[in-house]
Design a protein around this motif. Sequence first.
Motif, PDB file in Angstrom:
ATOM      1  N   LEU A  35       0.825  -1.199   0.000  1.00  0.00           N
ATOM      2  CA  LEU A  35       0.000   0.000   0.000  1.00  0.00           C
ATOM      3  C   LEU A  35       0.863   1.255   0.000  1.00  0.00           C
ATOM      4  O   LEU A  35       0.522   2.252  -0.649  1.00  0.00           O
ATOM      5  CB  LEU A  35      -0.936   0.004   1.212  1.00  0.00           C
ATOM      6  CG  LEU A  35      -1.887   1.205   1.323  1.00  0.00           C
ATOM      7  CD1 LEU A  35      -2.706   1.414   0.056  1.00  0.00           C
ATOM      8  CD2 LEU A  35      -2.803   1.044   2.533  1.00  0.00           C
ATOM      9  N   GLN A  36       1.976   1.230   0.697  1.00  0.00           N
ATOM     10  CA  GLN A  36       2.850   2.408   0.700  1.00  0.00           C
ATOM     11  C   GLN A  36       3.332   2.719  -0.711  1.00  0.00           C
ATOM     12  O   GLN A  36       3.381   3.878  -1.121  1.00  0.00           O
ATOM     13  CB  GLN A  36       4.037   2.198   1.628  1.00  0.00           C
ATOM     14  CG  GLN A  36       4.984   3.388   1.715  1.00  0.00           C
ATOM     15  CD  GLN A  36       4.307   4.638   2.234  1.00  0.00           C
ATOM     16  OE1 GLN A  36       3.675   4.637   3.298  1.00  0.00           O
ATOM     17  NE2 GLN A  36       4.412   5.738   1.492  1.00  0.00           N
ATOM     18  N   MET A  73      -3.097  -7.809   7.847  1.00  0.00           N
ATOM     19  CA  MET A  73      -2.314  -6.933   8.696  1.00  0.00           C
ATOM     20  C   MET A  73      -3.073  -5.604   8.736  1.00  0.00           C
ATOM     21  O   MET A  73      -4.135  -5.454   8.105  1.00  0.00           O
ATOM     22  CB  MET A  73      -0.917  -6.740   8.103  1.00  0.00           C
ATOM     23  CG  MET A  73      -0.173  -8.045   7.849  1.00  0.00           C
ATOM     24  SD  MET A  73       1.383  -7.851   6.943  1.00  0.00           S
ATOM     25  CE  MET A  73       2.478  -7.296   8.243  1.00  0.00           C
ATOM     26  N   ALA A  74      -2.576  -4.608   9.442  1.00  0.00           N
ATOM     27  CA  ALA A  74      -3.114  -3.266   9.286  1.00  0.00           C
ATOM     28  C   ALA A  74      -2.898  -2.856   7.831  1.00  0.00           C
ATOM     29  O   ALA A  74      -1.914  -3.281   7.212  1.00  0.00           O
ATOM     30  CB  ALA A  74      -2.403  -2.293  10.224  1.00  0.00           C
ATOM     31  N   PRO A  75      -3.810  -2.065   7.234  1.00  0.00           N
ATOM     32  CA  PRO A  75      -3.611  -1.664   5.830  1.00  0.00           C
ATOM     33  C   PRO A  75      -2.212  -1.113   5.567  1.00  0.00           C
ATOM     34  O   PRO A  75      -1.605  -1.421   4.542  1.00  0.00           O
ATOM     35  CB  PRO A  75      -4.697  -0.611   5.622  1.00  0.00           C
ATOM     36  CG  PRO A  75      -5.805  -1.067   6.523  1.00  0.00           C
ATOM     37  CD  PRO A  75      -5.094  -1.576   7.752  1.00  0.00           C
ATOM     38  N   LEU A  76      -1.715  -0.311   6.486  1.00  0.00           N
ATOM     39  CA  LEU A  76      -0.305   0.090   6.498  1.00  0.00           C
ATOM     40  C   LEU A  76       0.324  -0.557   7.731  1.00  0.00           C
ATOM     41  O   LEU A  76       0.152  -0.069   8.846  1.00  0.00           O
ATOM     42  CB  LEU A  76      -0.150   1.609   6.555  1.00  0.00           C
ATOM     43  CG  LEU A  76      -0.343   2.371   5.244  1.00  0.00           C
ATOM     44  CD1 LEU A  76      -0.428   3.867   5.512  1.00  0.00           C
ATOM     45  CD2 LEU A  76       0.783   2.066   4.259  1.00  0.00           C
ATOM     46  N   ASP A 119       5.902   2.509  13.823  1.00  0.00           N
ATOM     47  CA  ASP A 119       6.758   1.454  13.275  1.00  0.00           C
ATOM     48  C   ASP A 119       6.170   0.066  13.437  1.00  0.00           C
ATOM     49  O   ASP A 119       6.690  -0.901  12.883  1.00  0.00           O
ATOM     50  CB  ASP A 119       8.142   1.510  13.940  1.00  0.00           C
ATOM     51  CG  ASP A 119       8.065   1.358  15.450  1.00  0.00           C
ATOM     52  OD1 ASP A 119       7.104   1.890  16.050  1.00  0.00           O
ATOM     53  OD2 ASP A 119       8.958   0.736  16.043  1.00  0.00           O
ATOM     54  N   ASP A 120       5.052  -0.046  14.165  1.00  0.00           N
ATOM     55  CA  ASP A 120       4.506  -1.369  14.458  1.00  0.00           C
ATOM     56  C   ASP A 120       3.025  -1.244  14.774  1.00  0.00           C
ATOM     57  O   ASP A 120       2.655  -0.774  15.847  1.00  0.00           O
ATOM     58  CB  ASP A 120       5.255  -1.984  15.640  1.00  0.00           C
ATOM     59  CG  ASP A 120       4.770  -3.377  15.991  1.00  0.00           C
ATOM     60  OD1 ASP A 120       4.321  -4.099  15.077  1.00  0.00           O
ATOM     61  OD2 ASP A 120       4.842  -3.755  17.177  1.00  0.00           O
ATOM     62  N   PHE A 121       2.173  -1.656  13.839  1.00  0.00           N
ATOM     63  CA  PHE A 121       0.731  -1.624  14.056  1.00  0.00           C
ATOM     64  C   PHE A 121       0.202  -3.048  14.205  1.00  0.00           C
ATOM     65  O   PHE A 121       0.846  -4.019  13.784  1.00  0.00           O
ATOM     66  CB  PHE A 121       0.016  -0.930  12.893  1.00  0.00           C
ATOM     67  CG  PHE A 121       0.303   0.546  12.786  1.00  0.00           C
ATOM     68  CD1 PHE A 121       0.280   1.368  13.905  1.00  0.00           C
ATOM     69  CD2 PHE A 121       0.591   1.119  11.561  1.00  0.00           C
ATOM     70  CE1 PHE A 121       0.538   2.725  13.807  1.00  0.00           C
ATOM     71  CE2 PHE A 121       0.848   2.478  11.439  1.00  0.00           C
ATOM     72  CZ  PHE A 121       0.821   3.287  12.577  1.00  0.00           C
ATOM     73  N   ALA A 257       3.519  11.057   1.868  1.00  0.00           N
ATOM     74  CA  ALA A 257       2.541  10.039   1.503  1.00  0.00           C
ATOM     75  C   ALA A 257       2.590   8.871   2.481  1.00  0.00           C
ATOM     76  O   ALA A 257       3.660   8.369   2.810  1.00  0.00           O
ATOM     77  CB  ALA A 257       2.811   9.552   0.084  1.00  0.00           C
ATOM     78  N   GLY A 258       1.426   8.451   2.933  1.00  0.00           N
ATOM     79  CA  GLY A 258       1.352   7.393   3.918  1.00  0.00           C
ATOM     80  C   GLY A 258       1.197   7.900   5.332  1.00  0.00           C
ATOM     81  O   GLY A 258       1.138   7.104   6.267  1.00  0.00           O
TER      82      GLY A 258
END
Length: 331
Positions: A35-36, A73-76, A119-121, A257-258
């Motif tokens: 996604l990124q 996972m989380a989308p990002l 850094d960690d979702f 972005a992101g």
Amino acid sequence: MKLATLKDGTRDGQLAVVSRDLRTAHIADGIAPTLQRALDDWGFIAPQLERIYEQLNAGKAHRAFDFDPKRCMAPLPRAFQWADGSAYVNHVELVRKARNAEMPESFWHDPLIYQGGSDDFIGPADDIVLASEEWGIDFEGEVAVVTDDVPMGTKPEQAASHIRLLMLVNDVSLRNLIPAELAKGFGFFQSKPASSFSPVAVTPDELGDVWREGKVHLPLRVTWNGTLVGQPNAGVDMVFNFPQLIAHLARTRNARAGTIIGSGTVSNKDTKKGYTCIAEKRCLEMIAEGAAKTPFMKFGDRVRIEMLDVHGKSIFGAIDQQVAPAELTRK
């Protein structure tokens, strides 16, 4: 368009396009691996993802498979920036009133935003792993936007055009660690562990006319151990809309972005709408009865956060996770 990131054994996962009804998905390999990467070149990549989305919704995607939120996972899974606001000033006012503290008048016209760990979702169906119940484990139901590149000095009227995606958030908070941290005058850190996000991120057009004025005008439903505890409307009592939050963030720096920007705990002045975080319920108890009675979360407790459209269909999928114990790693 709806997008998800699937677990594939790597840190950033694999980008997938998800059908509107959340039943099927299609890997986006050959277009963007993550996604990124899509956000970095949105103008070129998004139309290609849209074509897959149209095929999925028409039942014509040849490589479609059943969508399972548990694979998400989380989308990002990690982001360059996670900034969380407190746009529902009613929530802030309640918290301060419960401890007999005056709320500065500036809070009504100058947004509050803190820089969270990005850094960690946590994935939408993954456990919230923490080492102690004594930390005061709380959930916080929120809405968030994801932006493209936002130049420094962007004004609110320009900021809306930089919103690419929306998601739901569980901004996990450790309430018993917050007072000592804030007393230092340097903000949250240990009291804000990893946050969780909805299975899919959606483009604003998916919301139709409930996305207006830079707000999502739908209830955010939160259940705790199977009991509905709140369904406040995310478009009501939001003092600062998302374009205003973005402009505040970008006043003195670029946002790349992101960047993820959260709304803060969704809260309505109408207490009959319930709560999206335990702290707010406890504050109301303290104001009314002089003491908080509702406990914070325990290991094994489960929270579910979801938003339904006007037809009762899930838009983002549900954050549905339980709290699990972990031992602190010491070296």
